[in-house]
Write a protein that holds these residues in place. Structure first.
Motif, PDB file in Angstrom:
ATOM      1  N   ARG A 191      16.850-130.114  53.716  1.00 28.64           N
ATOM      2  CA  ARG A 191      15.627-130.363  52.946  1.00 28.64           C
ATOM      3  C   ARG A 191      14.404-129.873  53.711  1.00 28.64           C
ATOM      4  O   ARG A 191      13.527-129.205  53.154  1.00 28.64           O
ATOM      5  CB  ARG A 191      15.497-131.854  52.626  1.00 28.64           C
ATOM      6  CG  ARG A 191      14.287-132.180  51.776  1.00 28.64           C
ATOM      7  CD  ARG A 191      14.302-133.613  51.274  1.00 28.64           C
ATOM      8  NE  ARG A 191      14.841-134.574  52.195  1.00 28.64           N
ATOM      9  CZ  ARG A 191      14.102-135.377  52.963  1.00 28.64           C
ATOM     10  NH1 ARG A 191      12.801-135.321  52.915  1.00 28.64           N
ATOM     11  NH2 ARG A 191      14.674-136.252  53.755  1.00 28.64           N
ATOM     12  N   SER A 192      14.364-130.153  55.000  1.00 28.87           N
ATOM     13  CA  SER A 192      13.242-129.731  55.827  1.00 28.87           C
ATOM     14  C   SER A 192      13.158-128.204  55.898  1.00 28.87           C
ATOM     15  O   SER A 192      12.074-127.629  55.764  1.00 28.87           O
ATOM     16  CB  SER A 192      13.388-130.320  57.220  1.00 28.87           C
ATOM     17  OG  SER A 192      12.386-129.836  58.071  1.00 28.87           O
ATOM     18  N   SER A 193      14.285-127.549  56.095  1.00 25.11           N
ATOM     19  CA  SER A 193      14.300-126.083  56.186  1.00 25.11           C
ATOM     20  C   SER A 193      13.859-125.432  54.881  1.00 25.11           C
ATOM     21  O   SER A 193      13.080-124.471  54.887  1.00 25.11           O
ATOM     22  CB  SER A 193      15.706-125.591  56.547  1.00 25.11           C
ATOM     23  OG  SER A 193      16.091-126.052  57.804  1.00 25.11           O
ATOM     24  N   ILE A 194      14.346-125.958  53.765  1.00 26.36           N
ATOM     25  CA  ILE A 194      13.988-125.385  52.464  1.00 26.36           C
ATOM     26  C   ILE A 194      12.501-125.586  52.188  1.00 26.36           C
ATOM     27  O   ILE A 194      11.795-124.654  51.789  1.00 26.36           O
ATOM     28  CB  ILE A 194      14.847-125.997  51.340  1.00 26.36           C
ATOM     29  CG1 ILE A 194      16.310-125.581  51.507  1.00 26.36           C
ATOM     30  CG2 ILE A 194      14.330-125.578  49.964  1.00 26.36           C
ATOM     31  CD1 ILE A 194      17.281-126.343  50.626  1.00 26.36           C
ATOM     32  N   ASN A 195      12.011-126.804  52.403  1.00 21.15           N
ATOM     33  CA  ASN A 195      10.594-127.073  52.148  1.00 21.15           C
ATOM     34  C   ASN A 195       9.691-126.253  53.057  1.00 21.15           C
ATOM     35  O   ASN A 195       8.628-125.790  52.634  1.00 21.15           O
ATOM     36  CB  ASN A 195      10.300-128.567  52.290  1.00 21.15           C
ATOM     37  CG  ASN A 195      10.818-129.365  51.117  1.00 21.15           C
ATOM     38  OD1 ASN A 195      10.946-128.855  50.008  1.00 21.15           O
ATOM     39  ND2 ASN A 195      11.136-130.619  51.348  1.00 21.15           N
ATOM     40  N   THR A 196      10.099-126.048  54.301  1.00 21.01           N
ATOM     41  CA  THR A 196       9.318-125.222  55.220  1.00 21.01           C
ATOM     42  C   THR A 196       9.252-123.790  54.709  1.00 21.01           C
ATOM     43  O   THR A 196       8.188-123.166  54.716  1.00 21.01           O
ATOM     44  CB  THR A 196       9.921-125.267  56.638  1.00 21.01           C
ATOM     45  OG1 THR A 196       9.913-126.619  57.095  1.00 21.01           O
ATOM     46  CG2 THR A 196       9.143-124.396  57.595  1.00 21.01           C
ATOM     47  N   ALA A 197      10.380-123.268  54.268  1.00 25.39           N
ATOM     48  CA  ALA A 197      10.417-121.887  53.765  1.00 25.39           C
ATOM     49  C   ALA A 197       9.599-121.733  52.485  1.00 25.39           C
ATOM     50  O   ALA A 197       8.973-120.695  52.272  1.00 25.39           O
ATOM     51  CB  ALA A 197      11.859-121.459  53.530  1.00 25.39           C
ATOM     52  N   LEU A 198       9.603-122.765  51.650  1.00 21.53           N
ATOM     53  CA  LEU A 198       8.849-122.705  50.397  1.00 21.53           C
ATOM     54  C   LEU A 198       7.359-122.943  50.618  1.00 21.53           C
ATOM     55  O   LEU A 198       6.543-122.660  49.747  1.00 21.53           O
ATOM     56  CB  LEU A 198       9.399-123.722  49.396  1.00 21.53           C
ATOM     57  CG  LEU A 198      10.838-123.473  48.927  1.00 21.53           C
ATOM     58  CD1 LEU A 198      11.319-124.630  48.071  1.00 21.53           C
ATOM     59  CD2 LEU A 198      10.929-122.161  48.159  1.00 21.53           C
ATOM     60  N   GLY A 199       7.014-123.500  51.771  1.00 21.52           N
ATOM     61  CA  GLY A 199       5.602-123.743  52.083  1.00 21.52           C
ATOM     62  C   GLY A 199       5.019-124.972  51.424  1.00 21.52           C
ATOM     63  O   GLY A 199       3.816-125.178  51.440  1.00 21.52           O
ATOM     64  N   LYS A 200       5.876-125.790  50.834  1.00 21.86           N
ATOM     65  CA  LYS A 200       5.414-126.982  50.130  1.00 21.86           C
ATOM     66  C   LYS A 200       6.562-127.969  50.030  1.00 21.86           C
ATOM     67  O   LYS A 200       7.721-127.576  49.974  1.00 21.86           O
ATOM     68  CB  LYS A 200       4.912-126.613  48.737  1.00 21.86           C
ATOM     69  CG  LYS A 200       4.183-127.704  48.020  1.00 21.86           C
ATOM     70  CD  LYS A 200       3.557-127.179  46.750  1.00 21.86           C
ATOM     71  CE  LYS A 200       2.731-128.273  46.117  1.00 21.86           C
ATOM     72  NZ  LYS A 200       2.103-127.834  44.888  1.00 21.86           N
ATOM     73  N   GLU A 201       6.254-129.248  49.989  1.00 21.42           N
ATOM     74  CA  GLU A 201       7.261-130.308  49.878  1.00 21.42           C
ATOM     75  C   GLU A 201       7.758-130.365  48.428  1.00 21.42           C
ATOM     76  O   GLU A 201       7.349-131.219  47.647  1.00 21.42           O
ATOM     77  CB  GLU A 201       6.642-131.642  50.302  1.00 21.42           C
ATOM     78  CG  GLU A 201       7.604-132.787  50.376  1.00 21.42           C
ATOM     79  CD  GLU A 201       8.410-132.812  51.663  1.00 21.42           C
ATOM     80  OE1 GLU A 201       9.434-133.504  51.676  1.00 21.42           O
ATOM     81  OE2 GLU A 201       8.019-132.159  52.633  1.00 21.42           O
ATOM     82  N   MET A 202       8.644-129.438  48.072  1.00 24.80           N
ATOM     83  CA  MET A 202       9.151-129.385  46.696  1.00 24.80           C
ATOM     84  C   MET A 202      10.421-130.203  46.523  1.00 24.80           C
ATOM     85  O   MET A 202      10.590-130.886  45.521  1.00 24.80           O
ATOM     86  CB  MET A 202       9.429-127.934  46.287  1.00 24.80           C
ATOM     87  CG  MET A 202       8.206-127.093  46.134  1.00 24.80           C
ATOM     88  SD  MET A 202       8.646-125.504  45.425  1.00 24.80           S
ATOM     89  CE  MET A 202       7.081-124.677  45.525  1.00 24.80           C
ATOM     90  N   ILE A 203      11.323-130.123  47.488  1.00 20.24           N
ATOM     91  CA  ILE A 203      12.617-130.788  47.387  1.00 20.24           C
ATOM     92  C   ILE A 203      12.492-132.202  47.935  1.00 20.24           C
ATOM     93  O   ILE A 203      12.089-132.395  49.073  1.00 20.24           O
ATOM     94  CB  ILE A 203      13.698-130.013  48.168  1.00 20.24           C
ATOM     95  CG1 ILE A 203      13.766-128.553  47.728  1.00 20.24           C
ATOM     96  CG2 ILE A 203      15.059-130.699  48.026  1.00 20.24           C
ATOM     97  CD1 ILE A 203      14.082-128.355  46.275  1.00 20.24           C
ATOM     98  N   LYS A 204      12.836-133.176  47.117  1.00 16.55           N
ATOM     99  CA  LYS A 204      12.773-134.578  47.543  1.00 16.55           C
ATOM    100  C   LYS A 204      14.115-135.081  48.067  1.00 16.55           C
ATOM    101  O   LYS A 204      14.164-135.954  48.914  1.00 16.55           O
ATOM    102  CB  LYS A 204      12.312-135.478  46.386  1.00 16.55           C
ATOM    103  CG  LYS A 204      10.916-135.192  45.912  1.00 16.55           C
ATOM    104  CD  LYS A 204       9.903-135.472  46.995  1.00 16.55           C
ATOM    105  CE  LYS A 204       8.511-135.161  46.514  1.00 16.55           C
ATOM    106  NZ  LYS A 204       7.536-135.199  47.565  1.00 16.55           N
ATOM    107  N   GLU A 205      15.203-134.531  47.543  1.00 13.07           N
ATOM    108  CA  GLU A 205      16.529-134.998  47.956  1.00 13.07           C
ATOM    109  C   GLU A 205      17.539-133.884  47.719  1.00 13.07           C
ATOM    110  O   GLU A 205      17.353-133.037  46.847  1.00 13.07           O
ATOM    111  CB  GLU A 205      16.931-136.240  47.165  1.00 13.07           C
ATOM    112  CG  GLU A 205      18.208-136.894  47.606  1.00 13.07           C
ATOM    113  CD  GLU A 205      18.149-137.430  49.026  1.00 13.07           C
ATOM    114  OE1 GLU A 205      18.967-136.972  49.844  1.00 13.07           O
ATOM    115  OE2 GLU A 205      17.303-138.289  49.319  1.00 13.07           O
TER     116      GLU A 205
END
Length: 152
Positions: free
Chosen positions: A129-143
């Protein structure tokens, strides 16, 4: 009878004073908590509001796990991503290849024992989740949900 009426009014005033003082103390305690934790009323209200949840299932992954040269071990898994803002759906759909790449890279770093121990999947979820949100540049994935998981 006049003396009896005065006695009844005395306890009523005392009860009112106790209730008012209790209310004032409660407001003071709540205020102290807000000040100590830097929370705002809008933060508390947001917790009680119902949020829509959206799930984006991803196709299956087959990944080689890290075995330090001791044979080959594979992980076959399927994930679903939970997000809460409807606007994120098209963004996630457009970046599916990037998300899959991040997931594959992260999962390849794990050893089979790392995933199979108690709490291993929870750790993997947090990292993914942390890696994906970092790559997207925003806290999109919650779970992240593992809907299929096989180590062989």
């Amino acid at each position: 009878m006049a003396a009896a009426e005065k006695e009844k009014k005395g306890p009523n005033k005392l009860i009112i004073i106790i209730v008012v003082m209790g209310f004032v103390m409660m407001i003071g305690a709540v205020t102290m908590v807000f000040m100590a934790t830097d929370m705002s009323v809008s933060d508390v209200l947001a917790k009680f509001q119902k949020h829509e949840e959206y799930v984006m299932p991803l196709e299956s992954f087959v990944v080689n796990l890290e075995t330090e040269g001791k044979g080959t071990t594979y992980l076959k898994t399927q994930l679903s991503l939970l997000y809460v803002e409807e606007d994120f759906g098209p963004v996630l759909t457009n970046k599916t290849s990037q998300i899959r790449d991040i997931i594959i890279k992260d999962l390849m770093e794990y050893k089979p024992d790392d995933l199979l121990v108690n709490g291993g999947l929870a750790t993997a979820k947090v990292k993914l989740r942390s890696s994906i949100n970092t790559a997207l540049g925003k806290e999109m994935i919650k779970e992240i949900y593992f809907t299929e998981f096989l180590v062989q």
